[in-house]
Design a protein around this motif. Sequence first.
Motif, PDB file in Angstrom:
ATOM      1  N   ARG A   1      -3.441   4.135   0.058  1.00  0.00           N
ATOM      2  CA  ARG A   1      -4.273   4.879   1.001  1.00  0.00           C
ATOM      3  C   ARG A   1      -5.093   5.962   0.314  1.00  0.00           C
ATOM      4  NH1 ARG A   1      -3.215   4.042   6.326  1.00  0.00           N
ATOM      5  NH2 ARG A   1      -4.338   5.966   6.801  1.00  0.00           N
ATOM      6  N   ALA A   2      -4.561   6.493  -0.784  1.00  0.00           N
ATOM      7  CA  ALA A   2      -5.209   7.636  -1.426  1.00  0.00           C
ATOM      8  C   ALA A   2      -6.366   7.231  -2.322  1.00  0.00           C
ATOM      9  CB  ALA A   2      -4.186   8.431  -2.227  1.00  0.00           C
ATOM     10  N   TYR A   3      -6.162   6.204  -3.140  1.00  0.00           N
ATOM     11  CA  TYR A   3      -7.134   5.881  -4.171  1.00  0.00           C
ATOM     12  C   TYR A   3      -8.093   4.794  -3.698  1.00  0.00           C
ATOM     13  CZ  TYR A   3      -3.472   8.125  -6.937  1.00  0.00           C
ATOM     14  OH  TYR A   3      -2.533   8.996  -7.409  1.00  0.00           O
ATOM     15  N   ALA A   4      -9.379   5.041  -3.924  1.00  0.00           N
ATOM     16  CA  ALA A   4     -10.387   4.052  -3.565  1.00  0.00           C
ATOM     17  C   ALA A   4     -10.235   2.790  -4.396  1.00  0.00           C
ATOM     18  CB  ALA A   4     -11.791   4.643  -3.742  1.00  0.00           C
ATOM     19  N   THR A   5      -9.943   2.938  -5.682  1.00  0.00           N
ATOM     20  CA  THR A   5      -9.812   1.784  -6.571  1.00  0.00           C
ATOM     21  C   THR A   5      -8.618   0.943  -6.190  1.00  0.00           C
ATOM     22  OG1 THR A   5      -8.588   3.203  -8.116  1.00  0.00           O
ATOM     23  CG2 THR A   5     -10.948   2.910  -8.506  1.00  0.00           C
ATOM     24  N   ALA A   6      -7.539   1.598  -5.723  1.00  0.00           N
ATOM     25  CA  ALA A   6      -6.338   0.849  -5.339  1.00  0.00           C
ATOM     26  C   ALA A   6      -6.625  -0.052  -4.161  1.00  0.00           C
ATOM     27  CB  ALA A   6      -5.188   1.813  -5.000  1.00  0.00           C
ATOM     28  N   GLN A   7      -7.421   0.438  -3.201  1.00  0.00           N
ATOM     29  CA  GLN A   7      -7.739  -0.381  -2.053  1.00  0.00           C
ATOM     30  C   GLN A   7      -8.665  -1.522  -2.433  1.00  0.00           C
ATOM     31  OE1 GLN A   7      -9.051   1.668   1.426  1.00  0.00           O
ATOM     32  NE2 GLN A   7      -7.011   2.442   1.868  1.00  0.00           N
ATOM     33  N   ARG A   8      -9.568  -1.268  -3.353  1.00  0.00           N
ATOM     34  CA  ARG A   8     -10.446  -2.347  -3.776  1.00  0.00           C
ATOM     35  C   ARG A   8      -9.644  -3.447  -4.456  1.00  0.00           C
ATOM     36  NH1 ARG A   8     -14.293   1.795  -5.061  1.00  0.00           N
ATOM     37  NH2 ARG A   8     -13.606   1.858  -7.217  1.00  0.00           N
ATOM     38  N   ARG A   9      -8.683  -3.085  -5.288  1.00  0.00           N
ATOM     39  CA  ARG A   9      -7.862  -4.098  -5.922  1.00  0.00           C
ATOM     40  C   ARG A   9      -7.029  -4.844  -4.886  1.00  0.00           C
ATOM     41  NH1 ARG A   9      -7.087  -0.077  -9.976  1.00  0.00           N
ATOM     42  NH2 ARG A   9      -5.120   0.506  -9.004  1.00  0.00           N
ATOM     43  N   SER A  10      -6.544  -4.110  -3.883  1.00  0.00           N
ATOM     44  CA  SER A  10      -5.769  -4.759  -2.845  1.00  0.00           C
ATOM     45  C   SER A  10      -6.624  -5.765  -2.082  1.00  0.00           C
ATOM     46  CB  SER A  10      -5.195  -3.699  -1.886  1.00  0.00           C
ATOM     47  OG  SER A  10      -4.485  -4.302  -0.850  1.00  0.00           O
ATOM     48  N   TRP A  11      -7.849  -5.394  -1.778  1.00  0.00           N
ATOM     49  CA  TRP A  11      -8.756  -6.297  -1.072  1.00  0.00           C
ATOM     50  C   TRP A  11      -9.045  -7.529  -1.925  1.00  0.00           C
ATOM     51  CZ3 TRP A  11     -13.629  -8.012  -2.425  1.00  0.00           C
ATOM     52  CH2 TRP A  11     -14.344  -8.695  -1.444  1.00  0.00           C
ATOM     53  N   LEU A  12      -9.273  -7.332  -3.212  1.00  0.00           N
ATOM     54  CA  LEU A  12      -9.550  -8.454  -4.109  1.00  0.00           C
ATOM     55  C   LEU A  12      -8.334  -9.364  -4.217  1.00  0.00           C
ATOM     56  CD1 LEU A  12     -11.417  -9.905  -6.059  1.00  0.00           C
ATOM     57  CD2 LEU A  12     -10.623  -8.366  -7.867  1.00  0.00           C
TER      58      LEU A  12
END
Length: 281
Positions: free
Chosen positions: A264-275
Amino acid sequence: MIACNANGVWNDDAAKLDFSIAPAYYQTNWFRGLCLIAFLGLLWAVYQWRIRQLQHQFDLTLDARVAERTRIARDLHDTLLQSAHGVLLRFQIVSQLLPERAVDAKQKLDEAIEQTADFITQARDEVQGLLALAISTLGEELTTDSTSHRPEFRVAVEGATRNLHPILRDEVYKIAAEALRNAFRHSCAKRVEVEIRYDNEQFRLRVRDDGKGIDPAILSGQGSEGHYGLPGMRERATLIGGKLVVWSEVDAGTEVELRIPAGRAYATAQRRSWLSRKLKA
């Protein structure tokens, strides 16, 4: 019950009458239980209404915040374009110097590489260091504005700095700001510290002081909240999917800790999750 007649003769067997009075409905246990359930339901409804109200206010300010973030991004974009243009000019000079002046070309190429690294680092620090910079600036302002005493203040950043979502970063800053104002104005502390930690599993913010602490009644929510603003801090933490823990003891200081999962905190973490979800699909 025994009695006698007009001649004074008493009866041998006493007369008995059994009777009972049923309690009123409001005196029964089931009615008390229903009242308790209704009261708890009312509290839950008020809590949910408050959360929805805060969420509505959050949504109302979303467009304004996004617009502000867009303006900042535009400014950074312009800065990056200017720096990139400067690097491009250096590469053009290198191209003109080759192959006749290879030594001079290599020098210009090294300068271009160094300039590229500098403006990339500068741009990254401007974006990712906004939170620490904002908190440091606020702490310095509070230190300057303090009239009775001026505690020592420091901000420490641990771990590799990660890019937080802009809206979430604003809420984190507001929680930190409220904790800092409490520490500077009410704790009579000699030292105030802020720790920002970027972990792979979570983002963590700590604000601690060595002051007089918070009254246990206020900390538990049983006393008057006064100026501490603990409910507002907890509500903000809930809205952004984080967990707020407040520890305090009288004359032993106070520590406010906010934890937010990395997803929830990191933008990059969510992008990796989406990918990752796309690849699994």
